[in-house]
Design a protein around this motif. Structure first.
Motif, PDB file in Angstrom:
ATOM      1  N   LEU A  21       5.370   1.582  11.274  1.00 45.60           N
ATOM      2  CA  LEU A  21       4.894   1.001  10.015  1.00 45.60           C
ATOM      3  C   LEU A  21       3.704   1.780   9.455  1.00 45.60           C
ATOM      4  CD1 LEU A  21       5.167  -2.815  10.851  1.00 45.60           C
ATOM      5  CD2 LEU A  21       6.607  -1.520   9.261  1.00 45.60           C
ATOM      6  N   CYS A  22       2.794   2.173  10.343  1.00 41.93           N
ATOM      7  CA  CYS A  22       1.653   2.969   9.887  1.00 41.93           C
ATOM      8  C   CYS A  22       2.120   4.327   9.366  1.00 41.93           C
ATOM      9  CB  CYS A  22       0.642   3.145  11.018  1.00 41.93           C
ATOM     10  SG  CYS A  22      -0.272   1.649  11.447  1.00 41.93           S
ATOM     11  N   TRP A  23       3.149   4.901   9.999  1.00 36.59           N
ATOM     12  CA  TRP A  23       3.688   6.196   9.566  1.00 36.59           C
ATOM     13  C   TRP A  23       4.207   6.095   8.129  1.00 36.59           C
ATOM     14  CZ3 TRP A  23       7.826   8.874   7.704  1.00 36.59           C
ATOM     15  CH2 TRP A  23       7.882  10.250   7.935  1.00 36.59           C
ATOM     16  N   LEU A  24       4.929   5.032   7.831  1.00 39.19           N
ATOM     17  CA  LEU A  24       5.450   4.866   6.468  1.00 39.19           C
ATOM     18  C   LEU A  24       4.316   4.682   5.467  1.00 39.19           C
ATOM     19  CD1 LEU A  24       8.540   2.575   7.152  1.00 39.19           C
ATOM     20  CD2 LEU A  24       8.574   4.935   6.325  1.00 39.19           C
ATOM     21  N   ALA A  25       3.291   3.923   5.851  1.00 39.42           N
ATOM     22  CA  ALA A  25       2.153   3.725   4.950  1.00 39.42           C
ATOM     23  C   ALA A  25       1.457   5.046   4.663  1.00 39.42           C
ATOM     24  CB  ALA A  25       1.174   2.717   5.565  1.00 39.42           C
ATOM     25  N   VAL A  26       1.279   5.876   5.694  1.00 39.13           N
ATOM     26  CA  VAL A  26       0.619   7.166   5.509  1.00 39.13           C
ATOM     27  C   VAL A  26       1.528   8.135   4.747  1.00 39.13           C
ATOM     28  CG1 VAL A  26      -0.374   9.159   6.720  1.00 39.13           C
ATOM     29  CG2 VAL A  26      -0.881   6.840   7.504  1.00 39.13           C
ATOM     30  N   LEU A  27       2.843   7.995   4.878  1.00 40.12           N
ATOM     31  CA  LEU A  27       3.774   8.786   4.062  1.00 40.12           C
ATOM     32  C   LEU A  27       3.500   8.554   2.579  1.00 40.12           C
ATOM     33  CD1 LEU A  27       6.462  10.486   3.712  1.00 40.12           C
ATOM     34  CD2 LEU A  27       7.632   8.270   3.673  1.00 40.12           C
ATOM     35  N   CYS A  90      -5.067  -1.638   0.827  1.00 37.05           N
ATOM     36  CA  CYS A  90      -5.139  -0.241   0.401  1.00 37.05           C
ATOM     37  C   CYS A  90      -3.814   0.232  -0.199  1.00 37.05           C
ATOM     38  CB  CYS A  90      -5.522   0.646   1.581  1.00 37.05           C
ATOM     39  SG  CYS A  90      -7.243   0.476   2.102  1.00 37.05           S
ATOM     40  N   VAL A  91      -2.689  -0.125   0.427  1.00 35.35           N
ATOM     41  CA  VAL A  91      -1.381   0.259  -0.109  1.00 35.35           C
ATOM     42  C   VAL A  91      -1.173  -0.339  -1.495  1.00 35.35           C
ATOM     43  CG1 VAL A  91       1.121   0.073   0.201  1.00 35.35           C
ATOM     44  CG2 VAL A  91      -0.334   0.615   2.165  1.00 35.35           C
ATOM     45  N   ALA A  92      -1.533  -1.603  -1.644  1.00 31.45           N
ATOM     46  CA  ALA A  92      -1.384  -2.259  -2.950  1.00 31.45           C
ATOM     47  C   ALA A  92      -2.263  -1.585  -3.993  1.00 31.45           C
ATOM     48  CB  ALA A  92      -1.741  -3.739  -2.831  1.00 31.45           C
ATOM     49  N   TRP A 177       5.015   7.050 -11.719  1.00 33.09           N
ATOM     50  CA  TRP A 177       5.839   5.848 -11.570  1.00 33.09           C
ATOM     51  C   TRP A 177       6.492   5.814 -10.197  1.00 33.09           C
ATOM     52  CZ3 TRP A 177       4.733   1.913 -14.146  1.00 33.09           C
ATOM     53  CH2 TRP A 177       4.427   1.929 -15.509  1.00 33.09           C
ATOM     54  N   VAL A 178       6.902   6.974  -9.687  1.00 34.22           N
ATOM     55  CA  VAL A 178       7.463   7.032  -8.329  1.00 34.22           C
ATOM     56  C   VAL A 178       6.431   6.543  -7.318  1.00 34.22           C
ATOM     57  CG1 VAL A 178       8.301   8.583  -6.510  1.00 34.22           C
ATOM     58  CG2 VAL A 178       9.114   8.867  -8.863  1.00 34.22           C
ATOM     59  N   CYS A 179       5.166   6.858  -7.567  1.00 34.94           N
ATOM     60  CA  CYS A 179       4.101   6.466  -6.642  1.00 34.94           C
ATOM     61  C   CYS A 179       3.758   4.981  -6.701  1.00 34.94           C
ATOM     62  CB  CYS A 179       2.847   7.304  -6.911  1.00 34.94           C
ATOM     63  SG  CYS A 179       3.042   9.043  -6.503  1.00 34.94           S
ATOM     64  N   VAL A 180       4.370   4.255  -7.624  1.00 32.63           N
ATOM     65  CA  VAL A 180       4.206   2.795  -7.662  1.00 32.63           C
ATOM     66  C   VAL A 180       5.163   2.120  -6.676  1.00 32.63           C
ATOM     67  CG1 VAL A 180       4.300   0.736  -9.144  1.00 32.63           C
ATOM     68  CG2 VAL A 180       3.448   2.896 -10.064  1.00 32.63           C
ATOM     69  N   VAL A 181       6.237   2.817  -6.314  1.00 31.15           N
ATOM     70  CA  VAL A 181       7.275   2.249  -5.432  1.00 31.15           C
ATOM     71  C   VAL A 181       6.710   1.687  -4.126  1.00 31.15           C
ATOM     72  CG1 VAL A 181       9.364   2.801  -4.112  1.00 31.15           C
ATOM     73  CG2 VAL A 181       9.101   3.636  -6.466  1.00 31.15           C
ATOM     74  N   LEU A 183       4.475  -0.192  -3.538  1.00 32.76           N
ATOM     75  CA  LEU A 183       4.096  -1.601  -3.692  1.00 32.76           C
ATOM     76  C   LEU A 183       5.139  -2.515  -3.048  1.00 32.76           C
ATOM     77  CD1 LEU A 183       1.771  -3.208  -5.030  1.00 32.76           C
ATOM     78  CD2 LEU A 183       3.226  -3.429  -7.052  1.00 32.76           C
ATOM     79  N   LEU A 184       6.401  -2.072  -3.031  1.00 34.28           N
ATOM     80  CA  LEU A 184       7.462  -2.864  -2.405  1.00 34.28           C
ATOM     81  C   LEU A 184       7.316  -2.924  -0.887  1.00 34.28           C
ATOM     82  CD1 LEU A 184      10.496  -1.468  -4.473  1.00 34.28           C
ATOM     83  CD2 LEU A 184       9.193  -3.578  -4.879  1.00 34.28           C
ATOM     84  N   PHE A 185       6.488  -2.032  -0.326  1.00 35.34           N
ATOM     85  CA  PHE A 185       6.286  -1.983   1.125  1.00 35.34           C
ATOM     86  C   PHE A 185       5.261  -3.019   1.589  1.00 35.34           C
ATOM     87  CE2 PHE A 185       4.393   0.387   4.879  1.00 35.34           C
ATOM     88  CZ  PHE A 185       5.483   0.185   5.718  1.00 35.34           C
ATOM     89  N   VAL A 186       4.473  -3.542   0.668  1.00 36.21           N
ATOM     90  CA  VAL A 186       3.419  -4.507   1.028  1.00 36.21           C
ATOM     91  C   VAL A 186       3.974  -5.736   1.745  1.00 36.21           C
ATOM     92  CG1 VAL A 186       1.728  -6.124   0.045  1.00 36.21           C
ATOM     93  CG2 VAL A 186       1.757  -3.731  -0.697  1.00 36.21           C
ATOM     94  N   PRO A 187       5.052  -6.391   1.238  1.00 37.51           N
ATOM     95  CA  PRO A 187       5.583  -7.553   1.974  1.00 37.51           C
ATOM     96  C   PRO A 187       6.065  -7.205   3.378  1.00 37.51           C
ATOM     97  CG  PRO A 187       6.465  -7.476  -0.266  1.00 37.51           C
ATOM     98  CD  PRO A 187       5.774  -6.170  -0.027  1.00 37.51           C
ATOM     99  N   VAL A 188       6.558  -5.984   3.565  1.00 38.93           N
ATOM    100  CA  VAL A 188       7.004  -5.555   4.904  1.00 38.93           C
ATOM    101  C   VAL A 188       5.819  -5.503   5.859  1.00 38.93           C
ATOM    102  CG1 VAL A 188       8.119  -3.705   6.208  1.00 38.93           C
ATOM    103  CG2 VAL A 188       8.917  -4.254   3.902  1.00 38.93           C
ATOM    104  N   LEU A 189       4.708  -4.926   5.407  1.00 37.27           N
ATOM    105  CA  LEU A 189       3.512  -4.877   6.242  1.00 37.27           C
ATOM    106  C   LEU A 189       2.993  -6.281   6.561  1.00 37.27           C
ATOM    107  CD1 LEU A 189       1.451  -1.945   4.637  1.00 37.27           C
ATOM    108  CD2 LEU A 189       2.620  -1.928   6.838  1.00 37.27           C
TER     109      LEU A 189
END
Length: 437
Positions: A21-27, A90-92, A177-181, A183-189
């Motif tokens: 999960l941290c790897w995806l956030a840092v990606l 931070c991700v949000a 706009w791609v870098c807004v995507v 935000l969908l990862f926040v509920p997963v975290l």
């Protein structure tokens, strides 16, 4: 008490979950960080928002200034409210800030978006490093941190392809706009990322930590000596007790030069290479090679650091980085240039990360996020200066001097982390010579 094989396996699965999960956030962090440098040649060519090379350097520095603020605040905040809450925040933040960049109608609004994104980016990285350090297998902390940081460079590679595949047909705004995507990862975290066990124990929330450890079959960390932190600055003060202030300052100075180099090159590499006569597609290939080198370097440096010590490897890597960056100022055949860019990526990115590994491994769990956060944060002064310096040199038509300036920054970091390595070795030897009573 030793854990049963079943419990160890479940604990290992928890470590994989946290690192994944941290790897995806840092990606996503890497994508957002590198996308500006990848899109910048296109923005300058189109004169988007009316920016000049000097203004472009300033905009790059806005993001790194935000990262400075985020990194300095994140360590202390994470040690008080928890790693998980801060990572989610931070991700949000950097996702929403990228949306602001996408709709910006002026340089000022775009700069505000990059600054806010920088706060989120700067806060995420040290927090994620602290999180994976908490769950890393014993004796494998450096390689685990190196594995985490491969995500940052995977994000850099992704940013180059975003620039090639999205920006050309849809314009520069589409990249943000791609870098807004993410935000969908926040509920997963929120749903799947557990809180740091070391943080819970350090805060005296032992029952909560025991429940979490029991749920996943993980080993419960030992309670730290002394009382939990009760003031905002107690963790920071711990970095300066006794003679620790010398080591702390050495790490900060090494981080300054390292991040000046990292973010100076990350912001200006495509533009500088295009100035050397390469087409935009070829210039972006350098971004891909640079970050591929970063991925290889993280794995090699992490493994070597677990065996020989992170400070020693960092010093050697910075020396090799300085040589590689300086060679980029020399006109070479394209194939040789590609090779130098790749090798520079191998050494540069992992040299800085091994500073973080050194600080993280040597810090008490209760103060780990503060130690890493402030080392990263003080280094962000260099990250602010690097993009600004590159812009000023390009404005003065002295782009080749940019590589020389960045090489000197790498050399200075080699000196500071080298001194820190020697001091660590001397302290270890002294402890071994003191007879036990």
């Amino acid at each position: 008490m030793s854990s049963s094989p079943a419990l160890s396996a479940r604990g290992s699965r928890l470590a994989l979950l946290v690192v994944g999960l941290c790897w995806l956030a840092v990606l996503f962090d890497g994508l957002d960080m590198f996308v500006y440098g990848s899109v910048l040649p296109h923005m300058l060519q189109e004169k988007a928002l009316g920016i000049t090379p000097g203004q472009a350097g300033d905009l790059g520095s806005y993001a790194t200034f935000g990262m400075l603020v985020g990194a300095l605040a994140a360590g202390t905040v994470a040690d008080r409210i928890g790693r998980k809450k801060l990572m989610v925040s931070c991700v949000a933040l950097f996702s929403l800030a990228s949306g602001l960049c996408a709709i910006a109608g002026s340089v000022g609004v775009f700069g505000l978006g990059r600054t806010l994104a920088g706060v989120g980016l700067g806060g995420l990285l040290p927090t994620a490093i602290s999180m994976v350090s908490d769950y890393a297998p014993r004796g494998r902390a450096a390689i685990t941190i190196g594995l985490l940081m491969t995500a940052h460079h995977a994000g850099g590679i992704l940013s180059a392809y975003v620039a090639l595949w999205v920006v050309e047909p849809l314009g520069w705004r589409s990249a943000f706009w791609v870098c807004v995507v993410p935000l969908l990862f926040v509920p997963v975290l929120l749903k799947f990322l557990p809180e740091s066990l070391s943080f819970l124990v350090a805060q005296g929330r032992t029952e909560e930590a025991r429940t979490l450890a029991g749920r996943y079959g993980a080993e419960l960390p030992a309670a730290p000596a002394g009382l939990p932190a009760t003031t905002r600055w107690e963790s920071l003060a711990g970095l300066f007790r006794g003679r620790e202030w010398i080591q702390t300052l050495l790490y900060w100075l090494a981080s300054f030069g390292g991040l000046l180099l990292v973010y100076g090159v990350a912001t200006w590499l495509p533009t500088l290479m295009r100035g050397e006569g390469y087409e935009l597609g070829s210039a972006l290939t350098f971004v891909v090679l640079f970050n591929l080198g970063g991925i290889v370097g993280m794995l090699v440096a992490g493994r070597a650091s677990d065996r020989f010590g992170a400070p020693r490897i960092s010093a050697i890597w910075f020396a090799l980085t300085a040589c590689g960056v300086f060679l980029l100022s020399v006109h070479m055949p394209p194939a040789l240039t590609f090779g130098v860019v790749f090798l520079t990526g191998v050494f540069l990115n992992s040299a800085q990360t091994m500073i973080y590994a050194t600080v993280s491994i040597g810090s008490a769990p209760a103060h780990r996020a503060t130690a890493v956060g402030w080392t990263s944060g003080m280094g962000r002064f260099g990250a602010v200066f690097g993009p600004w310096l590159g812009g000023r040199l390009l404005d003065a038509d002295k782009g080749d001097w940019g590589f020389t300036a960045f090489a000197l920054a790498g050399f200075s970091s080699m000196v500071f982390i080298g001194i820190a390595a020697l001091r660590t070795t001397a302290a270890t030897t002294e402890r071994k010579l003191i007879p036990a009573h």
